[in-house]
Design an enzyme around this catalytic site. Sequence first.
Site, PDB file in Angstrom:
ATOM      1  N   ARG A 359       8.991  -8.071   0.327  1.00  0.00           N
ATOM      2  CA  ARG A 359       9.698  -7.232  -0.648  1.00  0.00           C
ATOM      3  C   ARG A 359      10.339  -6.011   0.007  1.00  0.00           C
ATOM      4  O   ARG A 359      11.097  -5.292  -0.628  1.00  0.00           O
ATOM      5  CB  ARG A 359       8.736  -6.767  -1.740  1.00  0.00           C
ATOM      6  N   ASP A 360      10.044  -5.759   1.290  1.00  0.00           N
ATOM      7  CA  ASP A 360      10.577  -4.593   2.003  1.00  0.00           C
ATOM      8  C   ASP A 360      11.697  -5.055   2.928  1.00  0.00           C
ATOM      9  O   ASP A 360      11.453  -5.738   3.918  1.00  0.00           O
ATOM     10  CB  ASP A 360       9.469  -3.921   2.812  1.00  0.00           C
ATOM     11  N   VAL A 382       6.036 -10.768  -4.688  1.00  0.00           N
ATOM     12  CA  VAL A 382       5.091 -11.749  -5.233  1.00  0.00           C
ATOM     13  C   VAL A 382       4.479 -11.263  -6.541  1.00  0.00           C
ATOM     14  O   VAL A 382       3.873 -12.061  -7.287  1.00  0.00           O
ATOM     15  CB  VAL A 382       3.975 -12.059  -4.209  1.00  0.00           C
ATOM     16  N   ALA A 403       0.344 -13.831   3.376  1.00  0.00           N
ATOM     17  CA  ALA A 403      -0.069 -12.617   4.085  1.00  0.00           C
ATOM     18  C   ALA A 403       0.343 -11.349   3.350  1.00  0.00           C
ATOM     19  O   ALA A 403      -0.004 -10.249   3.788  1.00  0.00           O
ATOM     20  CB  ALA A 403       0.534 -12.613   5.493  1.00  0.00           C
ATOM     21  N   LYS A 449     -13.429  -6.865   5.191  1.00  0.00           N
ATOM     22  CA  LYS A 449     -13.739  -5.894   4.135  1.00  0.00           C
ATOM     23  C   LYS A 449     -14.048  -6.578   2.800  1.00  0.00           C
ATOM     24  O   LYS A 449     -14.527  -5.936   1.857  1.00  0.00           O
ATOM     25  CB  LYS A 449     -12.592  -4.905   3.980  1.00  0.00           C
ATOM     26  N   GLY A 490      -3.246  -3.042  17.285  1.00  0.00           N
ATOM     27  CA  GLY A 490      -1.830  -2.724  17.282  1.00  0.00           C
ATOM     28  C   GLY A 490      -1.095  -3.018  16.000  1.00  0.00           C
ATOM     29  O   GLY A 490       0.119  -2.813  15.937  1.00  0.00           O
ATOM     30  N   VAL A 495      -5.945   1.624  13.535  1.00  0.00           N
ATOM     31  CA  VAL A 495      -6.529   2.763  14.223  1.00  0.00           C
ATOM     32  C   VAL A 495      -5.930   2.980  15.610  1.00  0.00           C
ATOM     33  O   VAL A 495      -5.744   4.121  16.049  1.00  0.00           O
ATOM     34  CB  VAL A 495      -8.065   2.601  14.309  1.00  0.00           C
ATOM     35  N   THR A 512     -13.697   9.215  12.265  1.00  0.00           N
ATOM     36  CA  THR A 512     -14.414   9.546  11.031  1.00  0.00           C
ATOM     37  C   THR A 512     -15.905   9.755  11.257  1.00  0.00           C
ATOM     38  O   THR A 512     -16.491  10.690  10.721  1.00  0.00           O
ATOM     39  CB  THR A 512     -14.214   8.440   9.988  1.00  0.00           C
TER      40      THR A 512
END
Length: 662
Positions: A359-360, A382, A403, A449, A490, A495, A512
């Site tokens: 979308r970008d 999407v 993705a 995650k 990368g 990070v 952190t």
Amino acid sequence: MIAFSVWEALPARLSRIREALKLLGGAISGETLPTRVRRAVSGAAARVRADIAFAFIDIFIVIAAYAMALAIRMLDPFGVENPQSFFRDFSKVIPIVVVIHVAANVISGAYGHVWEHASTDEAMKVVVASSVAGTLVLAMSYILKAPQFDIVLPVAVVVMGAFLSLAGMGLVRFRSRLFSFRKTGGGNRILVVGTGRDAAVFARQVPTLSDQGLAVGFVSDGHSAPESARRLAGLPILGHVGQVADLVREHEIDEVVVVGTDPIRTREVVDRCLEVDVRLRILPAAEDVMEDRSGAVDVRDIKVEDLLARPRVATDLEEVAQLLKGKRVLVTGAGGSIGGEIVAQVLGFEPAGVWALDRDETLLHDASLGWIGDPHIVLADVRDAEKALRTFERIRPDVVFHAAALKHVPVLEQFPDEAVLTNVIGTRNVIEAGSRAGMSHFVLISTDKAVDPASVMGATKRIAELMVQLGQHRNDGCVYTAVRFGNVLGSRGSVIPTFVEQIKIGGPVTVTDADMTRYFMTVDEAVQLVLQASALAGGSEVFVLDMGDPVRIVDLARRLIRLAGLTPGADIKIEYTGRRPGEKLTESLSTDPMALTRNPQIFEARLGHPTAYFVLDSIADLEDAAHAGNQEEVRRLLSHLASAAIGIEPQAKAAEFEPQWS
């Protein structure tokens, strides 16, 4: 003049010999052999080609040397009773002389060396071989004077011939050392980590490199050389890898070169050098790089991916090719790091067509500049169900890699409704559109995650995994699977690029928590896993990569500072900012049992899930809350649905699925 003509013809003769042997080596190293065998055979063939070429050169040198010696002897015609007999006898003896010299070279070990980097040890072998050969020829000349042979070879010719042979062989072998001007002062003082052949060759070649320096000595890793060894290539073995930092200080080392790409050893060297001011570089082992006939040494700076303490992912390319060749492939989120790399790699498997959707427009355009091929660009979102359906019905993809996702944990904690609309509703829209368009394989890009999620991002990804598991029960002929991995080195916004930018501006590098750990992999490994999963899938699996041990983020920050040629704490400060909302101290790839697959580095997480009714009803409620902007209700529903999947046995609810979602 004869000898000079022979000498002038040597380069052309050598070239023809090398070309003939090159063809022989090419036939030996055909593509039908396994890669390792092919490399070994090719390397052996290259060494044989070089040795045979030197042997032919030596033959010409010996003939020219003894012919020149005889010509010099004939300059005094009054001292020669029968000069014609000398030439006749010379033609009879010279084949034996040649055999003696070449045999002496073989026995003394004067072949099998990289002469551009040879030392005095190799030079002595040539001297010894020529001396022994000359002595044997001299003894033979006395024997041949006997009446039964009646062959005369003057002693002066033998002595001069042996000496000129030595000079010619030395000139050929050490031509680059004799006629090059090398820097004798200044330059970097280099410590070489490794004691194998590659390390020795590199140490000898250091003075010929563009960034000249001086190899001071070697460091043993305890594997490639016996403890009794004290010198290599004329330089001392100063200690073992655990003493690198002390040796850098003691010998005023400017540069440490690690030979070979063993990540465990490389990471240890980096860690040992964290507090010393020294440049770190790496020299890939010979078997790790393609054959380079130029003889150049490929020394480069150490990269972060060299520090991954595990083997690289091995992909069965043939199996992936069978799935993708001739197929219509669509990749969502193609403007991102993972999606863009999927497009790049899929293009190499001869698909019928590749469609890159995002979308970008800016990200999509930038990604397209790096693709080798001609994928079709699709600008679409999407989250728009109708647009997704029209797009899929127009393209009719066979394989879909999904993705497209929002991924930044702290941002999504503030906007959970946006996370739901993209990561959950967007995934549902793609599955629905693909199912109606007749796709045969669907692969979801997931994350570690999603395991026992503590963040909005993790919860949305776990719900997306649930839809993949439930999708297999649609009975639409499609194989649904998900691929779960950790942080990608990368990738945009991760990070490492953040740390690199902080280092560039002089710090501080912000971490952190001192105890925070994460799993890491390279982007090409992540995509290889995705492609392999698409070939391994039978339906409803969640695949997990064996990513080795987790890495402490603060250690990664220190290594990045060290790789930048700076000293952590002294040149670049490290500051601790505290954990952000939604961040875990440690991540896990799965809390559920994992089963082996055909690929030993890829596992299948055996996950349970609630019923289709419960999941789909909850997703409908989530969609309503997200469109209404009710953030608290979105958080509650996310937590409720994600936690409902925990603790359910994989096979316990199999009978409760309905064949269709709606």
